[in-house]
Motif scaffolding. Structure first.
Motif, PDB file in Angstrom:
ATOM      1  N   VAL A 107     -11.531 -13.513 -23.408  1.00 21.81           N
ATOM      2  CA  VAL A 107     -10.504 -12.563 -23.857  1.00 21.81           C
ATOM      3  C   VAL A 107      -9.120 -13.143 -23.615  1.00 21.81           C
ATOM      4  N   ALA A 108      -8.942 -13.779 -22.463  1.00 18.65           N
ATOM      5  CA  ALA A 108      -7.634 -14.360 -22.146  1.00 18.65           C
ATOM      6  C   ALA A 108      -7.244 -15.398 -23.196  1.00 18.65           C
ATOM      7  N   ALA A 109      -8.223 -16.176 -23.647  1.00 15.78           N
ATOM      8  CA  ALA A 109      -7.943 -17.195 -24.676  1.00 15.78           C
ATOM      9  C   ALA A 109      -7.570 -16.516 -25.996  1.00 15.78           C
ATOM     10  N   ARG A 110      -8.256 -15.419 -26.300  1.00 14.22           N
ATOM     11  CA  ARG A 110      -7.949 -14.656 -27.527  1.00 14.22           C
ATOM     12  C   ARG A 110      -6.506 -14.135 -27.477  1.00 14.22           C
ATOM     13  N   VAL A 111      -6.120 -13.656 -26.316  1.00 17.69           N
ATOM     14  CA  VAL A 111      -4.752 -13.130 -26.169  1.00 17.69           C
ATOM     15  C   VAL A 111      -3.736 -14.253 -26.324  1.00 17.69           C
ATOM     16  N   ARG A 112      -4.044 -15.415 -25.733  1.00 16.07           N
ATOM     17  CA  ARG A 112      -3.110 -16.557 -25.864  1.00 16.07           C
ATOM     18  C   ARG A 112      -2.939 -16.947 -27.323  1.00 16.07           C
TER      19      ARG A 112
END
Lengths: 92, 196
Positions: free
Chosen positions: B10-15
């Motif tokens: 999810v963190a990568a998606r947000v980035r």
């Protein structure tokens, strides 16, 4: 017609779970999503009503499986993608 | 472990989303940082506590607050207009015979300017679904056992209308200053899932 988010009075969601000393955000990405949404509404990229609608029209299973800020992330992705599609389609 | 994996995905998606939006010129890093600083430093239950302490100390303010909270808040330097849209605020007072509690059954509407960001349980399907059906049982789970004769009103917040509970002033606090009174007020007291 009622949507998946309209849970008032329903049964089957179990007990209320309270997290002691809960931080405002559980991960940095949650804070970034929170900030993105406010900044985009301020810029007029979409309205708060459109944002809520984007969450509430999630497929029920996806809505229920997502965490609170995952729903926000989904809504921002959908609304900014729809905006891009509209521009490419020559609507503006 | 799967939780960590999910979280980093999810963190990568947000980035990726953030990079795309910055690239399109829709947001800047500076704006995002300013939003977070404002919410983390400005919005907190200390604001709601100050409102309550003033209402306990000043009968005239209490009357004005209950009649028209939006008009009364500037007296303590606060406002419901600081967010994305001005929200109507209604302050509901607990009495010996009547208890109030807040919810947003549809999502997570909450007086953030006065209480800070809401806790996860407030946004949970469990709380939203149950507190309107069986408020007495839900409050008991929070440790608040209300006598059978005490009425409960559950206030369902919306995009335009927010609520805050004015708790009953604890006994034996007659000598306290407004600052000391504010220290007695908890977030749960302002939501109505606790008495003070």
């Amino acid at each position: 017609m009622s949507r998946v988010n309209d849970v008032g009075g329903q049964t089957g969601f179990g007990p209320v779970v309270v997290e002691e000393d809960e931080p405002v955000f559980h991960a940095d990405w949650e804070a970034r999503v929170y900030a993105l949404n406010i900044a985009l509404v301020r810029r007029g990229v979409y309205t708060l009503d459109e944002f809520r609608d984007a969450i509430e029209r999630m497929p029920p299973q996806a809505y229920l499986a997502a965490s609170y800020y995952e729903r926000w992330l989904h809504a921002i992705e959908v609304l900014t993608a729809e905006r891009g599609d509209a521009e490419r389609g020559g609507d503006e | 472990m799967s939780g960590e994996h999910t979280s980093s995905a999810v963190a990568a998606r947000v980035r990726r989303l953030e990079e795309r939006l910055i690239g399109e010129g829709l947001v800047t890093d500076g704006e995002l940082d300013a939003v977070l600083t404002a919410v983390l430093e400005g919005a907190s239950p200390l604001n709601g506590a100050r409102v309550v302490a003033r209402a306990w100390s000043d009968a005239g303010f209490r009357e004005r607050l209950l009649a028209d909270a939006n008009a009364a808040l500037p007296e303590v330097g606060l406002s419901m207009a600081g967010g994305l849209q001005e929200q109507r605020l209604k302050v509901v007072a607990n009495t010996a015979g009547h208890h109030n509690v807040l919810v947003c059954t549809l999502c997570s509407c909450y007086p953030v300017a006065l209480l800070g960001p809401s806790p996860s349980w407030y946004k949970s399907e469990a709380y939203r679904s149950r507190v309107v059906r069986e408020p007495r049982a839900v409050l008991a789970e929070f440790g608040l056992e209300l006598p059978d004769g005490q009425e409960i009103t559950v206030w369902d917040s919306s995009a335009e209308s927010r609520y805050m509970v004015l708790p009953r002033r604890p006994a034996g606090t007659g000598d306290l200053t407004e600052e000391q009174l504010a220290e007695l007020v908890t977030r749960e007291g302002l939501i109505g899932t606790a008495a003070l």
